[in-house]
Design a protein around this motif. Sequence first.
Motif, short mmCIF file in Angstrom:
data_model
loop_
_atom_site.label_atom_id
_atom_site.label_comp_id
_atom_site.label_asym_id
_atom_site.label_seq_id
_atom_site.Cartn_x
_atom_site.Cartn_y
_atom_site.Cartn_z
N ILE B 90 0.73 -1.32 -0.05
CA ILE B 90 0.08 -0.10 -0.13
C ILE B 90 0.78 1.39 -0.12
O ILE B 90 0.51 2.06 -0.65
CB ILE B 90 -0.93 0.04 1.18
N VAL B 91 1.97 1.25 0.88
CA VAL B 91 2.82 2.37 0.96
C VAL B 91 3.30 2.76 -0.62
O VAL B 91 3.51 3.99 -0.90
CB VAL B 91 3.94 2.19 1.92
N ARG B 92 3.63 1.63 -1.32
CA ARG B 92 4.19 2.10 -2.49
C ARG B 92 3.26 2.37 -3.66
O ARG B 92 3.52 2.88 -4.78
CB ARG B 92 4.97 0.69 -3.22
N LEU B 93 1.90 2.46 -3.33
CA LEU B 93 0.82 2.85 -4.12
C LEU B 93 0.57 4.28 -4.56
O LEU B 93 1.32 5.14 -3.70
CB LEU B 93 -0.55 2.45 -4.08
N LEU B 95 -1.06 8.18 -4.59
CA LEU B 95 -1.97 8.69 -3.61
C LEU B 95 -3.34 8.30 -3.52
O LEU B 95 -4.05 7.91 -2.60
CB LEU B 95 -1.75 10.18 -3.76
N TRP B 97 -4.89 5.39 -4.97
CA TRP B 97 -5.25 4.03 -4.71
C TRP B 97 -4.99 3.99 -3.10
O TRP B 97 -5.54 3.28 -2.40
CB TRP B 97 -4.38 3.21 -5.40
N ARG B 98 -3.92 4.52 -2.67
CA ARG B 98 -3.47 4.32 -1.19
C ARG B 98 -4.52 4.94 -0.25
O ARG B 98 -5.06 3.89 0.52
CB ARG B 98 -2.26 5.14 -1.10
N ASN B 99 -5.11 5.87 -0.65
CA ASN B 99 -6.46 6.27 0.37
C ASN B 99 -7.66 5.26 0.29
O ASN B 99 -8.20 5.17 1.26
CB ASN B 99 -6.78 7.84 0.03
N LEU B 102 -7.04 2.25 2.15
CA LEU B 102 -6.83 2.45 3.46
C LEU B 102 -8.03 2.75 4.06
O LEU B 102 -8.49 2.08 5.02
CB LEU B 102 -6.17 3.87 3.75
N TYR B 168 1.38 0.48 8.03
CA TYR B 168 1.34 1.35 7.05
C TYR B 168 1.95 2.86 7.75
O TYR B 168 2.76 3.62 6.83
CB TYR B 168 -0.08 1.83 6.69
N SER B 172 5.25 4.53 5.86
CA SER B 172 5.03 5.59 5.09
C SER B 172 6.06 6.86 5.61
O SER B 172 6.24 7.78 4.94
CB SER B 172 3.63 6.13 5.13
#
Lengths: 264, 284
Positions: B90-93, B95, B97-99, B102, B168, B172
Amino acid sequence: MVNPQHRTFLSQAYILLVLLFLYAPIAVLIIFSFNNLRSTSVWGGFSFRWYKELLQDRQILSALYYTLTIAILSSIISAIAGTVAAIGIHRMHPLARRIILAINNVPVLNPDIVTGVSLMTLFTALRLRLGFTTLLLSHITFNIPYVVLCILPRLRQIPKEVTEAAMDLGATPTYVFFHVILPEIRSAIFTGFLIAFTLSVDDFVISFFTTGSGVNNLPIVVYSMARRGINPKINAVSTLLFITVFCLLMIINKRDANIQKLEV
Amino acid sequence: MRTRASRQTRNLLQYPYILWSTLFIVIPLALIIWYSFTQPVQTGGFQFSTSNYRRFFEPVYLRVMGRSLILAIEATLICLIVGYPAAMIIVRLGLRWRNTLLLLLVLPMWINFLLRTYSWMVLLGRQGVLNQFLEWIGLPPQSILYSRAAVLIGMVYNFLPFMILPLYTSLSRIGKEQIEAAEDLGANRFDVFRRIILPLSLPGILTGTTMVFMPAVSTFVISALLGGGQDMLIGNLIEQQFLSTGDWHFGSAVSILMMVIILISMAIVSVTDKGRSLEEGNLW
């Protein structure tokens, strides 16, 4: 070495699996609440049968009544009491403030089961019969800390000079509260109220230990039904609870709440 | 005059909650402590006694304790093993997609845990979805519900988000520069993970571990519903003492022991991380 494209694919597959693990059980639960059969695994066509049966189930209707009454009363009382408490705490001597905030955090951090049995012990010591009153008192007890934690950060943002200026210009403390402080913290109070409401609707463990004499909320009824085995009615109640909490969350989230839960 | 008036208001507003929290938070805890250190005597009173705590060290109860600790540790480890790669991905995705992800991870935390647990009864039951599926592909049905494995699955399912979110958060925070610097200095991917990412994510690991361990060790619902009440956990023991056996003295002692276990695990985190990531990893 695995090439980057494969790695991306693997990552996506992995995340998908995790999400599947998190959501599939809930999805199955909701889907089978609309099943026409008694089974929770064989599909027999779409119907609202179990929802209709809910409406005829006295135990569930009474639980719904108590859940809502307790949630409304406890969240309103907690919002008011929590506001007074937060202002009181804000103005305390730093050392006293640290102590009361530590106490305030106890219900937040303690396992629910310990909060539950300790309140049960208290009510018995006070010779209160376990029932509506004790359930309401318990919900207020575990709600106020969250309201306080919602409001305190907002209070800190009000510059001291503002209230002092109002006082210097002749405002009474009551006037300062209603015309200076309250407008600043109004939205935090409302957020606190919504969180309290959500927690109250959602609570099982503490309610389980502090209620009695036929007063049950929905989670308690769900628990006692689930202990007897699988029942499509539980699926229907679950779906309704899920939708309620989901809507409440959307509202809270929209309000862009900043919850600082564990500050001491 | 005015300053005195305002000072008086200050004093007045703090009292209601001091009173309330003393009555409903401090005194109940004091009562539990008092119960845990007393025994009723035949003449009708109570006397000081450590027998409640000593009783806990009988083999039956030590086994309950051991089972709870082992199950909670197993659940925590599985959550860590499953959650760590998820958090790293998730950290590498990007912004957006990350949100979204989460949010998708946070959402199940707000579904009543009773319902989340019940949903596994539906899946694992004798006539459940899982067995229907096994039958469909021609495998023999399994009886997983009402077993230790079911309790473990229930714990992992309920608490996995509590692990991923703090992981995460701490992952991050690791700056890209640190990783790039290591790579420039010739570290391979494994070295970067072992010597940069893993140590820097330690606060998240600790927070996640406590946040899974604490509810797992204190649960009584998951074991009652998915374990069928055969294998008793500490939570079930407390429930039983207060609601059916009626020995509040012993029940209180067990509650205090549970609180101590949880205080210790929280202290470990706050010492290592000064509680900072706990604050962030909570609720949302």
